[in-house]
Structures are given as C-alpha cells and as structure tokens.
Design a protein around this motif. Structure first.
Motif, short mmCIF file in Angstrom:
data_model
loop_
_atom_site.label_atom_id
_atom_site.label_comp_id
_atom_site.label_asym_id
_atom_site.label_seq_id
_atom_site.Cartn_x
_atom_site.Cartn_y
_atom_site.Cartn_z
N PRO A 50 12.82 2.24 -17.10
CA PRO A 50 13.38 2.03 -18.44
C PRO A 50 13.83 0.60 -18.69
O PRO A 50 13.61 0.06 -19.78
CB PRO A 50 14.57 3.01 -18.47
N ILE A 80 20.34 3.69 -18.66
CA ILE A 80 19.85 3.43 -20.02
C ILE A 80 19.61 4.78 -20.70
O ILE A 80 18.95 5.66 -20.13
CB ILE A 80 18.54 2.61 -19.97
N ALA A 113 13.76 1.60 -29.86
CA ALA A 113 14.33 2.88 -29.42
C ALA A 113 13.21 3.90 -29.17
O ALA A 113 13.20 4.60 -28.15
CB ALA A 113 15.29 3.40 -30.48
N TRP A 129 12.11 -1.85 -21.43
CA TRP A 129 12.99 -2.37 -22.48
C TRP A 129 12.85 -3.89 -22.59
O TRP A 129 12.66 -4.44 -23.68
CB TRP A 129 14.42 -1.94 -22.15
N VAL A 183 11.01 2.75 -26.01
CA VAL A 183 11.66 2.99 -24.72
C VAL A 183 11.76 4.49 -24.46
O VAL A 183 11.46 4.97 -23.35
CB VAL A 183 13.05 2.32 -24.68
N ALA A 184 12.15 5.25 -25.48
CA ALA A 184 12.30 6.70 -25.28
C ALA A 184 10.97 7.36 -24.91
O ALA A 184 10.91 8.21 -24.02
CB ALA A 184 12.87 7.33 -26.56
N VAL A 207 25.69 -0.78 -21.62
CA VAL A 207 25.16 0.32 -20.79
C VAL A 207 25.87 0.34 -19.44
O VAL A 207 26.25 1.40 -18.93
CB VAL A 207 23.63 0.16 -20.61
N VAL A 264 18.97 -2.92 -30.69
CA VAL A 264 17.90 -1.92 -30.52
C VAL A 264 17.64 -1.24 -31.87
O VAL A 264 18.47 -0.52 -32.39
CB VAL A 264 18.29 -0.86 -29.47
N GLU A 298 20.53 7.69 -29.20
CA GLU A 298 21.46 6.94 -28.33
C GLU A 298 21.01 5.48 -28.19
O GLU A 298 21.83 4.56 -28.22
CB GLU A 298 21.52 7.59 -26.95
N LEU A 299 19.74 5.31 -28.04
CA LEU A 299 19.23 3.94 -27.89
C LEU A 299 19.54 3.11 -29.13
O LEU A 299 19.87 1.93 -29.05
CB LEU A 299 17.72 3.96 -27.61
N GLU A 300 19.42 3.74 -30.28
CA GLU A 300 19.65 3.00 -31.52
C GLU A 300 21.11 2.57 -31.69
O GLU A 300 21.40 1.74 -32.55
CB GLU A 300 19.22 3.85 -32.73
#
Ligand code: SF4
Length: 409
Positions: A40, A114, A132, A44, A135-136, A106, A127, A120-122
């Motif tokens: 990840p 991560i 997002a 990223w 990566v997801a 993080v 990001v 969550e990434l956003e």
C-alpha cells in the motif's frame, strides 16, 4: 453496433471487454518498479508521483524516494526538509508535503497501517478521489473504479462520452459505466490495465486502434471516422496568441523570401522575413527591427498592408503585414534567403499563413494608412487554385506559419 466507414467488424471476440483487456494486460504489463514489490505504501507513493509526472520521468524519482524512505514509518519520521530533498526534481512539491503530512497522520492515528477503504483514504491530507480509489483497489482489492487522465480518455472512447470527461457529471457516468464491468476478483489489475492501455495504445492524438485489444467494444472506434475526436476538447481550451510583424520587402519587382530551417516546424518552407512583436512595441517598429536583425537589411517607405490571422494546433497568431522597399543597407542573401520574382514565388512551397499574406498583398485596392495608390506595387503571382497545395505542416496535421524562426509562427 455498426462499424465506422472503412472499418470491418473485428472477426474474433475473445470475451467481454474486461476479459480481453485483462488478457492483454497480463502479457503487456510493463515491469514498473512500483509493480515489482507492491504494497500500500509504495502504491500510494507511485500514484502521488504519477499525478503530475509521466511514467518514464517518474521512475527514477520513485526509486530514489523509496530507497530513502522504504516504508511509511521512515517517511513519517523524517524531517520535512529531507522529504523535500528526496523529492527534488520531481516538481510540484506540495505533493511531497501532503504525502508526508498524511504519512504522519497514519503513523500517529492508525498505528502505521494505511487505511483500506476509499472513504478512510479520502480523509487523509492530499488524498483525493482518484488516489483513494487507486490505492484501495490496487492495494486492497476494493471494487472501485479509478480513472486518471489516461483512464478517463479510454473510458470516454469506449462509451463515446460526448461531454468533457473531467467534469463531475461525465466522470460519474464513466465510472458508473465501468463499474458495471469491473471484475470483482481483480479491480486493481482492471484499473491498471485501463491506464496502461491509455499510456501505450489509446494515445491522446493518435490512438493505435488496430493494435487495441478491445477495439471490438469501443464505440469511438466502431462508429467514428476519427476515434481521437473523443473526448471532445473543451471549448475554452487556451491556445497562446502571438503577434508578429512580417515585411514583404521589394526590390526591382522581386520579393525577399527566406527558407525555414529543415526539421523544425514548417521546415524548408519559404516565407517573408519577420518576427514576434515584443510587448509594448509598435508593429511597424517590430517590422523594421526584425528585418534588420534577421537579414541585416533596412527598409524605406514601410506601409501597413493589413493583418492576417492564422490558427495553429497549439497557438494562434496575428501577422501584421507591411510592404516595404529595400533601403540603403541591403539584406544578406544566400542559399536560404533570396529575391524571388512573382513567378518564382509562385513555385516555392509556402506555409498556409504566407499564402494568406500573399492573398492580402494581392487584394485589390486594400488601402492602408499611408500606402497611397497601387501604382508601382509588385504583385505576387498566386498559385492557381487548382495547383495550390496545403503547406507541408498542414499536411502533417500541424499548423503552418509565415515568418521568422525566432517567433516560430
Ligand atoms: S479502439 Fe482505439 S480509441 Fe478505442 S480504446 Fe482502443 S485505441 Fe482507444
């Protein structure tokens, strides 16, 4: 679906569009460094770098960055100055700052793991929607469509999207269309494959459709003469506008013309001397200056002969045309600059913009301030319409010019 003019139906159809795409990707996937040992964090970092940087340029920066910061904790623990230094040369330093900030979040709030969902990434600094989703899907197999510029172009061509794919509505339509065929078991490879197709086959200006593994399912290819016309260019696409002065200098019934350097824009075509008008400079002043700087010659009795406008693929230009009679200092002539009779000029290959200038010079009684009567004017023989041919650059698909190399008109 009816094939477009001059096209035949693809005889074999190995499966669905996504199956064909994935099959192609399995054998054509480039061994990029972030694909070698994906995790990840590396995915990223790569996606952040690739946001503003082409793949080939990004590779050395990526390698240097992950060599210096091999994992998220290393990045989070580094001082900002070191992060920026490791990013040096990649440009858009705000990307590095936000990545560093997000890594610290993080490390501090999530124990260094991560997050694995788009939502969550956003939440992390820097990001956005694309990163997002990328990566997801790539790192965690989340079934989310991730479309960057290449992917948007490919999706727009597949579906023949009429609107600018960068608008929120069009993007939503494209994501929804692709979500319907996203293979649940391999969303990451599907997203990567679309980007790869966009980078290597479905090129912006000249898509290589005969080599495309999914041409059978591409509406732009099947239904249009020119698949590259999708996506439509935004109406307000900015093209720089240049102003230049051109001198149609005469001496004993001949015109001074010069040949552009070979290999460049409009290479080997002939045009009148001239060049760019500097900011705040009067066109007539620019005309005299350019003639002097470019040819060593001077002009007497300079008279405006109108303005010619021309559009190139990447810029537009207005050419302020002047008639002039050669002055006391004569221009230096030679292999690439010469005096041409109207007949000789007619036989020379001219850029389209220069042809327009010739038309302007020949226009009957187009008086310009101070030009007086037409008595004594040298008339340029114009190639008969049936024998006219587009300038070489026009045939190449680029726009033609009519003046000096400095201005690259
Ligand atoms: S057929 Fe052509 S336009 Fe369509 S996706 Fe393939 S390369 Fe792009």
């Amino acid at each position: 679906m009816t094939p477009g003019p001059g096209k035949t139906a693809t005889p074999t159809r190995p499966g669905t569009r996504s199956e064909s795409l994935l099959a192609w990707f399995r054998t054509n996937r480039r061994p990029l460094p972030w694909r070698v040992r994906p995790d990840p964090y590396r995915i990223w970092v790569a996606e952040v770098l690739l946001q503003q940087t082409r793949v080939a340029q990004a590779v050395p920066y990526y390698e240097r960055f992950v060599a210096r910061f091999p994992d998220l904790r290393a990045l989070a623990g580094a001082p900002r100055s070191e992060v920026l230094r490791a990013w040096q040369g990649a440009g858009y330093y705000d990307r590095a700052r936000r990545l560093h900030e997000a890594a610290r979040c993080v490390a501090r709030d999530r124990g260094g793991r991560i997050p694995g969902t788009v939502e969550e990434l956003e939440q992390l600094p820097g990001v956005g929607r694309y990163i997002a989703r990328a990566v997801a899907s790539l790192a965690y197999g989340v079934p989310a469509v991730a479309l960057e510029a290449n992917g948007l172009r490919v999706a727009a061509r597949w579906t023949r999207e009429e609107a600018d794919p960068r608008t929120a509505r069009a993007r939503a339509r494209l994501e929804a269309a692709l979500a319907r065929e996203l293979p649940p078991s391999s969303p990451g490879p599907f997203n990567e494959a679309i980007m790869e197709l966009g980078e290597t086959i479905c090129l912006p200006e000249a898509p290589r459709c005969p080599a495309c593994p999914v041409s059978f399912g591409c509406r732009a290819y099947r239904e249009l003469d020119d698949p590259a016309s999708v996506p439509r260019r935004p109406a307000g696409r900015h093209r720089p506008h240049l102003r230049a002065a051109v001198v149609a200098l005469t001496e004993r019934g001949r015109w001074l013309v010069q040949r552009r350097p070979p290999g460049g824009l409009l290479g080997d075509l002939w045009e009148f001397p001239g060049g760019r008008i500097e900011p705040g400079e009067a066109p007539a002043h620019a005309a005299r200056r350019e003639l002097r700087e470019e040819t060593g010659g001077t002009v007497r009795r300079l008279a405006p002969a109108g303005v010619v406008r021309h559009g190139y693929s990447h810029f537009t230009v207005e050419l302020h045309v002047f008639r002039g009679i050669s002055g006391s200092r004569r221009p230096v002539t030679g292999r690439t600059r010469r005096w041409a009779t109207p007949d000789e000029l007619r036989r020379l290959p001219l850029p389209r913009a220069t042809e327009k200038i010739v038309d302007r010079l020949n226009a009957p009684d187009r008086p310009s301030p101070g030009s007086g009567s037409r008595r004594g004017r040298t008339t340029v023989s114009r190639r008969p319409a049936s024998r006219r041919r587009p300038g070489r650059a026009l045939r190449r698909g680029t726009a033609p010019s009519g003046g000096r190399s400095r201005a690259r008109r």
